[in-house]
Design an enzyme around this catalytic site. Structure first.
Site, PDB file in Angstrom:
ATOM      1  N   HIS A 145       0.815  -1.217   0.000  1.00  0.00           N
ATOM      2  CA  HIS A 145       0.000   0.000   0.000  1.00  0.00           C
ATOM      3  C   HIS A 145       0.851   1.271   0.000  1.00  0.00           C
ATOM      4  O   HIS A 145       0.345   2.356  -0.293  1.00  0.00           O
ATOM      5  CB  HIS A 145      -0.988   0.011   1.179  1.00  0.00           C
ATOM      6  CG  HIS A 145      -0.377   0.251   2.528  1.00  0.00           C
ATOM      7  ND1 HIS A 145      -0.123  -0.764   3.429  1.00  0.00           N
ATOM      8  CD2 HIS A 145       0.010   1.391   3.153  1.00  0.00           C
ATOM      9  CE1 HIS A 145       0.380  -0.258   4.538  1.00  0.00           C
ATOM     10  NE2 HIS A 145       0.481   1.058   4.390  1.00  0.00           N
TER      11      HIS A 145
ATOM     12  N   ASP B 230       0.076  -7.651   1.417  1.00  0.00           N
ATOM     13  CA  ASP B 230       0.506  -6.254   1.579  1.00  0.00           C
ATOM     14  C   ASP B 230       2.030  -6.138   1.584  1.00  0.00           C
ATOM     15  O   ASP B 230       2.621  -5.459   2.427  1.00  0.00           O
ATOM     16  CB  ASP B 230      -0.071  -5.651   2.855  1.00  0.00           C
ATOM     17  CG  ASP B 230      -0.034  -4.119   2.821  1.00  0.00           C
ATOM     18  OD1 ASP B 230       0.213  -3.547   1.739  1.00  0.00           O
ATOM     19  OD2 ASP B 230      -0.260  -3.497   3.882  1.00  0.00           O
TER      20      ASP B 230
ATOM     21  N   SER C 138       4.726   2.396   7.906  1.00  0.00           N
ATOM     22  CA  SER C 138       4.381   1.225   7.105  1.00  0.00           C
ATOM     23  C   SER C 138       5.564   0.748   6.273  1.00  0.00           C
ATOM     24  O   SER C 138       6.206   1.543   5.591  1.00  0.00           O
ATOM     25  CB  SER C 138       3.215   1.558   6.172  1.00  0.00           C
ATOM     26  OG  SER C 138       2.039   1.783   6.904  1.00  0.00           O
TER      27      SER C 138
END
Length: 494
Positions: free
Chosen positions: A174, A208, A286
């Site tokens: 992402h 992810d 992230s």
């Protein structure tokens, strides 16, 4: 019970006992040290003080470690036995009460005034820092497609880490989904930054995970030591390094708060076995590493339950889950995952949804939505939901209830079962068809995952089947972009 004290009760009893014992030990040690100058003058036998400190359990602290006062007192004994003059001993020993007072006050004795735990964290951070990178992304084409001034679009930020000396960088899918370009930056202890343009190696949106490639000298590419997440214990130390809100090389610490959690990937599929930690993970963290007290990689920081900020409940993809995906992306440019080639409901329909759609209530299994032509299941004759037109209720097709005899109670079981197979494996899928629930067994040869992100990034391997972007594009919705903030600002939202 402590001698001469009342019985301590309640949840803090152990803490009180520990604190009281520590205070007693320090007080008695100071008193003994105050008598050490007398040893040099002969009023107190050196062996007396040494014996008391060395043998008493409270003063010694533990059987495995001699206290500092014991060591100093024994040194005094050895000096006397070696024939050192009492005058010289007096000069040295007269300083010991000051050291004892400092100990009683709880002050660290090292010149750096740092606790051992602090030194441990500093060493881990210093060792891992060269491996952690800052990832900045650009979304210009999205702005152009929506008539938005590209200069007003936010610059997305994320984190990543070096996987090998060939220049492969691991991050979250992402972080780079639908970007025009991505840059990878490293910052050293002196604040010097080196930035490299990144190419896209491969992605696995269902986990992810994304792998990038940079052309950098090997001296810059210091890979993290890969650990294991299989034997993690709740309460174990955890450390997250990344770039929250664009604040580079930030450190947060905590513990493993839970295991075997479940989060939702950008594709809507479930990721199982996820690590929960209370180490602060904010937008921008992230893709960064979660490491243990040995400095080894145990997870990839991915998500937080906070609304844009850390809430003390954060999640990381276990490295044991991520490692085979990363290796396959590097080797093949895509993950080698077996697929059915269908879409199915991620949960069973509720009574209200059933009444509205016309689909009967399904108590178990995975409801097949669509079976695209040319997919493995289409060749086997699988049927999805039949839509009869606007205003008309849909007709139920197949519901998968077992694979190779293993029961599929719900959509989650189907996903777990598929992870046990490889592309081209032949399986027998049991379905219940239509409202009547007629049971059938369909032989299916599993296909392989093939897809790429909607990204304009240059591919690392353009020769691979025409390049990654020549594969079936995965139009995964763009999640919230982590904003890059200027240092010193108090903002915490885009």
């Amino acid at each position: 019970d402590l001698p001469g004290s009342t019985r301590i009760r309640g949840s803090n009893a152990v803490d009180q006992i520990v604190a009281t014992t520590a205070t007693m030990r320090r007080t008695i040690q100071v008193c003994l040290l105050m008598t050490l100058p007398l040893v040099s003058t002969g009023f107190v036998a050196p062996t007396t003080t040494a014996s008391i400190v060395h043998t008493h359990p409270i003063l010694r602290g533990s059987s495995a470690r001699r206290s500092p006062m014991s060591t100093l007192s024994m040194q005094a004994n050895n000096m006397d036995e070696a024939g050192m003059s009492r005058r010289k001993s007096l000069g040295m020993l007269s300083l010991l009460p000051l050291a004892g007072l400092a100990l009683a006050a709880g002050k660290p004795q090292s010149a750096s005034a740092r606790l051992p735990m602090e030194d441990m964290m500093i060493n881990i951070f210093d060792k891992a820092l060269p491996s952690v990178c800052f990832i900045s992304t650009d979304y210009t084409s999205i702005g152009l497609a929506n008539n938005v001034d590209a200069s007003k679009l936010p610059k997305g930020v994320g984190s990543g880490f070096v996987w090998d000396t060939k220049g492969h960088i691991v991050t979250n899918f992402h972080v780079i989904n639908k970007v025009d370009k991505a840059q990878v930056s490293f910052t050293d202890d002196d604040g010097n930054k080196k930035t490299y343009d990144a190419k896209l190696t491969g992605v696995d949106p269902d986990k992810d995970i994304a792998v990038l490639k940079i052309d950098a000298p090997e001296r810059v590419l210091q890979a993290l030591t890969v650990g294991t997440s299989d034997k993690l214990r709740v309460g174990q130390f955890a450390m997250a390094i990344g770039n929250p809100f664009g604040q580079e090389t930030s450190l947060s610490t905590g513990v493993i708060s839970g295991k075997n959690r479940q989060i939702v990937a950008p594709t809507g599929r479930k990721i199982n076995g996820v690590i929960q930690t209370d180490a602060a993970i904010n937008p921008g963290n992230s893709g960064g590493p979660l490491i243990d007290s040995d400095g080894k990689l145990i997870g990839i920081n991915t998500a937080s339950l906070g609304a844009g900020t850390s809430a003390g409940v954060a999640f990381a993809i276990p490295i044991d889950t991520a490692k085979p995906v990363i290796e396959q992306l590097i080797q093949f440019g895509q993950v080698q995952r077996a697929v059915l080639g269908i879409s199915y409901l991620e949960r069973l329909p509720s009574e209200a949804e059933s009444a509205k759609s016309g689909i009967p209530i399904v108590k178990e299994g995975a409801v097949v939505l669509e079976v695209p032509p040319g997919s493995p299941c289409a060749a086997a004759g699988m049927v999805g939901i039949k839509r009869q037109g606007e205003g008309k209720k849909a007709l139920l097709g197949d519901v998968i209830v077992a694979i190779n005899g293993a029961k599929v109670s719900g959509p989650g079981d189907l996903g777990k079962a598929m992870e046990t197979f490889k592309p081209n494996d032949k399986v027998k899928i049991t379905v219940k068809r239509g409202n009547e629930g007629k049971e059938m067994v369909l032989p299916v040869t599993l296909g392989a995952f093939r897809g790429s992100a909607f990204s304009k990034m240059e591919s690392e391997r353009p020769e691979l089947d025409g390049g990654l972007n020549a594969m079936a594009p995965l139009n995964v919705p763009l999640s919230d972009i982590a904003p890059q903030l200027q240092p010193g600002t108090n903002q915490n939202t885009p």
